[in-house]
Write a protein that holds these residues in place. Structure first.
Motif, PDB file in Angstrom:
ATOM      1  N   LEU A 127       0.767  -1.233  -0.029  1.00  0.00           N
ATOM      2  CA  LEU A 127       0.153   0.014  -0.018  1.00  0.00           C
ATOM      3  C   LEU A 127       0.862   1.107  -0.127  1.00  0.00           C
ATOM      4  N   ALA A 128       1.106   1.992  -1.042  1.00  0.00           N
ATOM      5  CA  ALA A 128       1.882   2.973  -1.164  1.00  0.00           C
ATOM      6  C   ALA A 128       1.231   4.230  -1.689  1.00  0.00           C
ATOM      7  N   VAL A 129       1.774   5.376  -1.320  1.00  0.00           N
ATOM      8  CA  VAL A 129       1.350   6.626  -1.742  1.00  0.00           C
ATOM      9  C   VAL A 129       2.439   7.355  -2.856  1.00  0.00           C
ATOM     10  N   ILE A 130       2.133   7.414  -3.984  1.00  0.00           N
ATOM     11  CA  ILE A 130       3.255   7.894  -4.826  1.00  0.00           C
ATOM     12  C   ILE A 130       3.043   9.375  -5.341  1.00  0.00           C
ATOM     13  N   HIS A 131       4.170  10.157  -5.164  1.00  0.00           N
ATOM     14  CA  HIS A 131       4.126  11.432  -5.520  1.00  0.00           C
ATOM     15  C   HIS A 131       3.561  11.638  -7.027  1.00  0.00           C
ATOM     16  N   ARG A 132       2.687  12.751  -6.939  1.00  0.00           N
ATOM     17  CA  ARG A 132       2.178  12.930  -8.395  1.00  0.00           C
ATOM     18  C   ARG A 132       3.278  13.145  -9.427  1.00  0.00           C
ATOM     19  N   GLY A 184       2.030  -0.156 -11.219  1.00  0.00           N
ATOM     20  CA  GLY A 184       1.790  -1.527 -10.816  1.00  0.00           C
ATOM     21  C   GLY A 184       0.726  -1.833  -9.990  1.00  0.00           C
ATOM     22  N   GLY A 185      -0.109  -2.895  -9.898  1.00  0.00           N
ATOM     23  CA  GLY A 185      -1.004  -3.294  -9.173  1.00  0.00           C
ATOM     24  C   GLY A 185      -2.173  -2.091  -9.499  1.00  0.00           C
ATOM     25  N   LYS A 186      -3.302  -1.979  -8.341  1.00  0.00           N
ATOM     26  CA  LYS A 186      -4.367  -1.174  -8.606  1.00  0.00           C
ATOM     27  C   LYS A 186      -3.639   0.294  -8.286  1.00  0.00           C
ATOM     28  N   VAL A 187      -4.209   1.216  -8.919  1.00  0.00           N
ATOM     29  CA  VAL A 187      -3.922   2.722  -8.749  1.00  0.00           C
ATOM     30  C   VAL A 187      -5.151   3.387  -8.506  1.00  0.00           C
ATOM     31  N   TYR A 188      -4.899   4.263  -7.429  1.00  0.00           N
ATOM     32  CA  TYR A 188      -6.010   5.347  -7.275  1.00  0.00           C
ATOM     33  C   TYR A 188      -5.573   6.458  -7.301  1.00  0.00           C
ATOM     34  N   THR A 189      -6.523   7.577  -7.657  1.00  0.00           N
ATOM     35  CA  THR A 189      -5.998   8.958  -7.801  1.00  0.00           C
ATOM     36  C   THR A 189      -6.791   9.618  -6.749  1.00  0.00           C
ATOM     37  N   ILE A 190      -6.299  10.128  -5.860  1.00  0.00           N
ATOM     38  CA  ILE A 190      -6.764  10.867  -4.732  1.00  0.00           C
ATOM     39  C   ILE A 190      -6.965  12.266  -5.122  1.00  0.00           C
ATOM     40  N   THR A 191      -8.295  12.967  -4.885  1.00  0.00           N
ATOM     41  CA  THR A 191      -8.564  14.242  -5.416  1.00  0.00           C
ATOM     42  C   THR A 191      -9.087  14.828  -4.044  1.00  0.00           C
ATOM     43  N   LEU A 192      -9.345  16.231  -4.170  1.00  0.00           N
ATOM     44  CA  LEU A 192      -9.910  16.772  -3.083  1.00  0.00           C
ATOM     45  C   LEU A 192     -11.346  16.429  -2.700  1.00  0.00           C
ATOM     46  N   ASP A 193     -12.113  16.138  -3.987  1.00  0.00           N
ATOM     47  CA  ASP A 193     -13.531  15.517  -3.777  1.00  0.00           C
ATOM     48  C   ASP A 193     -13.639  14.328  -3.338  1.00  0.00           C
ATOM     49  N   ASN A 194     -12.460  13.275  -3.355  1.00  0.00           N
ATOM     50  CA  ASN A 194     -12.656  11.867  -3.140  1.00  0.00           C
ATOM     51  C   ASN A 194     -11.956  11.305  -1.993  1.00  0.00           C
ATOM     52  N   ASN A 205     -11.573  -1.732   1.632  1.00  0.00           N
ATOM     53  CA  ASN A 205     -12.309  -2.824   0.987  1.00  0.00           C
ATOM     54  C   ASN A 205     -11.455  -3.714   0.028  1.00  0.00           C
ATOM     55  N   TYR A 206     -10.981  -2.865  -1.009  1.00  0.00           N
ATOM     56  CA  TYR A 206     -10.057  -3.693  -1.738  1.00  0.00           C
ATOM     57  C   TYR A 206      -9.002  -4.704  -1.227  1.00  0.00           C
ATOM     58  N   ILE A 207      -8.360  -3.893  -0.337  1.00  0.00           N
ATOM     59  CA  ILE A 207      -7.181  -4.649   0.613  1.00  0.00           C
ATOM     60  C   ILE A 207      -7.917  -5.812   1.247  1.00  0.00           C
ATOM     61  N   LEU A 208      -8.882  -5.676   1.941  1.00  0.00           N
ATOM     62  CA  LEU A 208      -9.500  -6.849   2.622  1.00  0.00           C
ATOM     63  C   LEU A 208     -10.050  -8.009   1.809  1.00  0.00           C
ATOM     64  N   ILE A 209     -10.536  -7.562   0.777  1.00  0.00           N
ATOM     65  CA  ILE A 209     -11.120  -8.551  -0.063  1.00  0.00           C
ATOM     66  C   ILE A 209     -10.063  -9.473  -0.840  1.00  0.00           C
ATOM     67  N   ASN A 210      -9.021  -8.707  -1.179  1.00  0.00           N
ATOM     68  CA  ASN A 210      -7.898  -9.362  -1.826  1.00  0.00           C
ATOM     69  C   ASN A 210      -6.712  -9.845  -1.294  1.00  0.00           C
ATOM     70  N   PHE A 211      -6.667  -9.584  -0.015  1.00  0.00           N
ATOM     71  CA  PHE A 211      -5.613 -10.071   0.929  1.00  0.00           C
ATOM     72  C   PHE A 211      -5.801 -11.419   1.494  1.00  0.00           C
TER      73      PHE A 211
END
Length: 153
Positions: A111-116, A124-134, A144-150
Motif C-alpha cells: 500500500l503506497a502513496v506515490i508523489h504526483r 503496477g497493481g491497482k492505482v487510485y488517484t486521490i482528489t479533494l473531492d474523493n 475494502n479492496y485490500i481486505l477482499i484481496n488480501f
C-alpha cells in the motif's frame, strides 16, 4: 487506514514521512518506521549535505539507519505500507533499491502513496488517484479492496 488494518490484526511494516513544522514553517520531514515507531530526520532545510531536493537536504545516514530496521521487519509483516514514494525517498540509493524491490515483489501486498510527479513512472497493481473531492471516501474503497484481496499466509 493503517489503524483499521491493524485493528483487523494485520501486521504492517514500512514507513511514512510526516512534515515537521516550527512556528508554522515547514523545516523538514521525518521518516518513521511503522513497525517499531523509530524515527529520524529524512530531510531538513538549511542543513549541510550533498543530496538536495529543493530547499531540503536529504540525510542519507539517518535514512539508512531506519531503513535497516524497516527491511528486517518486512519478513514478519502481512502488508508493506509506504507514504510516500517521492523524489526525496528515491534520491537515496538504498531507499530506492528497497522501494523497487517491494514494488516488483509479489511476496507481500504493498500500500503506497506515490508523489504526483512519479505517477507515470511507477506503475503496477491497482492505482487510485486521490482528489479533494474523493479523499474522504476513497479510503473505504481502498480498504475494502485490500481486505477482499488480501490472503494472510
Amino acid at each position: 487506514m493503517l489503524n483499521e488494518l491493524k485493528r483487523r490484526n494485520l501486521k504492517i511494516s514500512g514507513f511514512y514521512c510526516p512534515e515537521v513544522k516550527h512556528e508554522g514553517r515547514r523545516i523538514g520531514f521525518k521518516i518513521v518506521d511503522i513497525w517499531s515507531g523509530k524515527f529520524d530526520w529524512l530531510a531538513r532545510v538549511d542543513y549541510p549535505g550533498k543530496i538536495k531536493i529543493g530547499k531540503y537536504t536529504v540525510l542519507e545516514d539517518n535514512v539508512n539507519r531506519i531503513l535497516a530496521d524497516i527491511e528486517s521487519s518486512t519478513s514478519n509483516s502481512d502488508i508493506i505500507a509506504i507514504d510516500e514514494i517521492g523524489p526525496m525517498e528515491l534520491s537515496i540509493k538504498s531507499m530506492k533499491d528497497f522501494i523497487l524491490k517491494v514494488i516488483n515483489s509479489d511476496e507481500k501486498p504493498l500500500l503506497a502513496v506515490i508523489h504526483r510527479s512519479l505517477k507515470d513512472s511507477l506503475r503496477g497493481g491497482k492505482v487510485y488517484t486521490i482528489t479533494l473531492d474523493n479523499r474522504n471516501t476513497i479510503k473505504y474503497e481502498i480498504l475494502n479492496y485490500i481486505l477482499i484481496n488480501f490472503k494472510k499466509t
